[in-house]
Motif scaffolding. Structure first.
Motif, short mmCIF file in Angstrom:
data_model
loop_
_atom_site.label_atom_id
_atom_site.label_comp_id
_atom_site.label_asym_id
_atom_site.label_seq_id
_atom_site.Cartn_x
_atom_site.Cartn_y
_atom_site.Cartn_z
N ILE A 146 42.67 34.10 24.85
CA ILE A 146 41.74 34.36 26.10
C ILE A 146 42.91 34.69 26.92
O ILE A 146 44.18 33.22 27.23
CB ILE A 146 40.95 33.06 26.60
N ARG A 147 43.08 35.37 27.52
CA ARG A 147 44.13 35.73 28.65
C ARG A 147 43.54 35.59 30.30
O ARG A 147 44.62 36.06 31.50
CB ARG A 147 44.30 36.93 28.30
N PHE A 148 41.93 35.64 30.74
CA PHE A 148 41.64 35.25 31.39
C PHE A 148 40.31 34.08 32.31
O PHE A 148 39.33 34.09 31.04
CB PHE A 148 41.25 36.98 32.64
N TYR A 149 40.83 33.86 33.21
CA TYR A 149 39.65 32.90 33.39
C TYR A 149 39.63 32.69 34.97
O TYR A 149 40.53 32.67 36.19
CB TYR A 149 40.13 31.42 32.98
N ALA A 150 37.96 32.69 35.41
CA ALA A 150 37.74 32.08 37.17
C ALA A 150 36.77 31.63 36.63
O ALA A 150 35.51 31.61 35.81
CB ALA A 150 37.74 33.05 37.51
N SER A 151 36.27 30.64 37.76
CA SER A 151 34.67 29.28 37.21
C SER A 151 34.49 29.63 39.27
O SER A 151 35.43 29.12 40.19
CB SER A 151 35.31 28.23 36.77
N HIS A 152 34.15 29.03 39.81
CA HIS A 152 33.15 29.23 40.84
C HIS A 152 32.04 26.99 40.84
O HIS A 152 30.92 27.45 39.78
CB HIS A 152 31.87 29.77 41.88
N PRO A 153 32.18 26.27 40.95
CA PRO A 153 31.05 25.37 41.11
C PRO A 153 30.38 25.70 41.52
O PRO A 153 29.37 26.41 42.97
CB PRO A 153 31.95 24.27 42.36
N VAL A 154 29.00 24.91 41.13
CA VAL A 154 27.48 25.14 41.26
C VAL A 154 26.94 23.22 41.80
O VAL A 154 27.34 22.50 41.06
CB VAL A 154 26.86 24.72 39.56
N TYR A 155 26.03 23.75 42.54
CA TYR A 155 25.28 21.93 43.21
C TYR A 155 24.52 21.93 43.27
O TYR A 155 23.84 22.90 43.04
CB TYR A 155 26.32 22.05 44.65
N ASN A 156 24.35 20.97 43.37
CA ASN A 156 22.76 20.63 43.57
C ASN A 156 21.62 20.59 44.24
O ASN A 156 22.95 20.73 46.10
CB ASN A 156 21.63 19.73 42.38
N GLY A 157 20.74 20.24 45.22
CA GLY A 157 20.54 20.14 46.40
C GLY A 157 20.62 19.31 46.40
O GLY A 157 20.72 19.14 48.35
N ASP A 158 21.46 17.92 46.31
CA ASP A 158 22.40 16.80 47.22
C ASP A 158 23.29 17.40 47.31
O ASP A 158 24.60 15.82 47.63
CB ASP A 158 21.90 15.50 46.40
N LYS A 159 23.93 18.38 47.10
CA LYS A 159 25.53 18.85 47.79
C LYS A 159 26.07 18.21 46.54
O LYS A 159 27.22 17.28 46.79
CB LYS A 159 26.00 18.63 48.70
N ALA A 160 25.54 17.20 45.27
CA ALA A 160 26.43 17.52 44.34
C ALA A 160 27.21 18.08 42.87
O ALA A 160 26.35 18.56 42.58
CB ALA A 160 25.73 16.61 43.38
N LEU A 161 28.49 18.11 42.57
CA LEU A 161 28.52 19.08 41.49
C LEU A 161 28.20 18.50 40.33
O LEU A 161 28.06 17.94 40.16
CB LEU A 161 30.52 19.08 41.34
N VAL A 162 27.55 19.93 39.85
CA VAL A 162 26.46 20.21 38.83
C VAL A 162 27.20 20.12 37.44
O VAL A 162 27.06 20.43 36.10
CB VAL A 162 25.34 19.90 39.09
N GLY A 163 27.86 21.43 38.23
CA GLY A 163 28.35 22.28 36.28
C GLY A 163 29.75 23.59 37.25
O GLY A 163 29.61 23.52 38.79
N SER A 164 28.86 25.02 37.10
CA SER A 164 29.82 25.69 37.39
C SER A 164 29.21 27.06 36.59
O SER A 164 29.49 26.86 35.69
CB SER A 164 31.71 25.09 36.99
N ILE A 165 30.36 28.31 37.12
CA ILE A 165 29.83 29.68 36.64
C ILE A 165 30.98 30.16 36.85
O ILE A 165 31.86 30.08 36.75
CB ILE A 165 28.92 30.57 37.34
N ASN A 166 31.45 30.70 35.35
CA ASN A 166 32.47 30.67 34.18
C ASN A 166 32.89 32.41 33.80
O ASN A 166 31.85 32.73 33.17
CB ASN A 166 32.93 29.93 33.14
#
Length: 345
Positions: free
Chosen positions: A106-126
């Motif tokens: 793998i030569r390229f990677y990018a991610s962005h955080p995903v939050y729930n309605g309570d503004k808690a970090l629950v995951g990411s899109i990669n």
């Protein structure tokens, strides 16, 4: 770039129950659609939507390239800011990852955080790819943020839908409770009368008879006076259970009065209704009920009315006819079934 404590923010408890299916690996079609949009929009090998720290179980045991890409994304610590590695080999610590130094490279990677309605970090899109992306700029990061917003919107919609379903369930339970007699668990008077009205219309349209039984527990006042009202309540529960065992699922049993029951028999002729009423009488008289250590020999009297014999009768008139037959059974000595006939007064 600020790193978020993964153990704190990726705990499954921060996802509400209606969102937990995603975390457990049941990624639904909507999430797959967003993933396909990401792959097409950025022209990358894969777009992985991640929740929590545990990757979904792969049907091939994790050997497919897609499973390896997913496992790679889950191996990254969740972070509360976007991560971009234009060339993973020159990015620390990604440059030491086994999926970078070895197959599938793998030569390229990018991610962005995903939050729930309570503004808690629950995951990411990669995003992952097999060629460096030195031209991945601020505009691309914004597009990735827009995709993350789609995921967050989907989580929010799930919450709304689940809340609506929960409210509907509670309303249904409350409505059912309002129709059930709280003591004996049968339909209450209002409910059984509504069922009778509905079945009368349905049977009339279908051209089939409608019959009903009015049954009354004999000498119930004596039971209350002798053994007390709690004993009387227990007797009613027992009697209702025996009566219920004598009817089919499409038929209905309701508490019409204190110790009086109304049984609605859609599609049944007067002969069938008489047989059902007699079966009920035998079910009650066949075995004593032991209440507070005392065996009580119980009996019922019943009146039967049917549109077979009263084709133009309203539901109120049909009940009145059955009541008259019930009184005739009482006058004749109780513990019997009497059929309503036009000449019965």
């Amino acid at each position: 770039m600020t790193r978020v404590d993964s153990a704190k923010h990726s705990d499954t408890s921060i996802l509400r129950p209606e969102q937990a299916d995603v975390l457990n690996g049941d990624v639904d079609q909507q999430m797959l659609r967003i993933s396909r949009i990401g792959k097409t929009l950025f022209d990358v090998a894969n777009c992985v939507i991640r929740f929590g720290d545990t990757p979904p179980v792969s049907s091939d045991g994790g050997r497919s390239i897609e499973a390896i890409e997913t496992a790679f994304c889950y191996s990254m610590p969740l972070q509360d800011e976007p991560v971009v590695a234009p060339d993973t080999r020159s990015h620390s610590p990604l440059g030491q990852h086994r999926a970078v130094t070895g197959a599938p490279y793998i030569r390229f990677y990018a991610s962005h955080p995903v939050y729930n309605g309570d503004k808690a970090l629950v995951g990411s899109i990669n995003l992952v790819d097999y060629a460096p992306r030195p031209a991945f700029r601020e505009r691309d990061i914004q597009l990735l943020a827009d995709l993350a917003a789609l995921v967050e919107r989907e989580l929010h919609l799930r919450l709304i839908n689940a809340s609506q379903l929960d409210l509907q369930k509670k309303n249904k339970n409350l409505r059912r409770k309002s129709l059930i007699d709280p003591l004996i668990g049968t339909w209450n008077r209002g409910a059984i009368m509504r069922i009778l009205t509905i079945e009368a219309v349905r049977c009339d349209k279908a051209g089939v008879p409608l019959s009903l039984i009015v049954a009354d527990l004999d000498f119930f006042k004596k039971i209350n006076d002798t053994y007390g009202h709690p004993a009387g309540d227990t007797v009613l529960v027992k009697v209702a259970s025996r009566l219920r065992s004598c009817i089919r699922p499409q038929e209905a049993l309701g508490r019409y009065g204190g110790e009086e029951f109304l049984i609605v028999l859609p599609g049944s002729s007067h002969a069938t209704a008489m047989a059902v009423a007699e079966r009920m009488r035998l079910a009650i008289v066949s075995q004593p009920e032991v209440i507070a250590g005392t065996a009580l020999n119980l009996t019922i009297s019943a009146g039967v009315a049917s549109t077979d014999l009263f084709p133009t009768a309203t539901t109120e008139e049909l009940i009145s006819r059955a009541d008259m037959a019930l009184y005739a059974a009482k006058d004749a000595g109780r513990n019997r079934v009497v059929k309503a006939t036009p000449d019965l007064s």
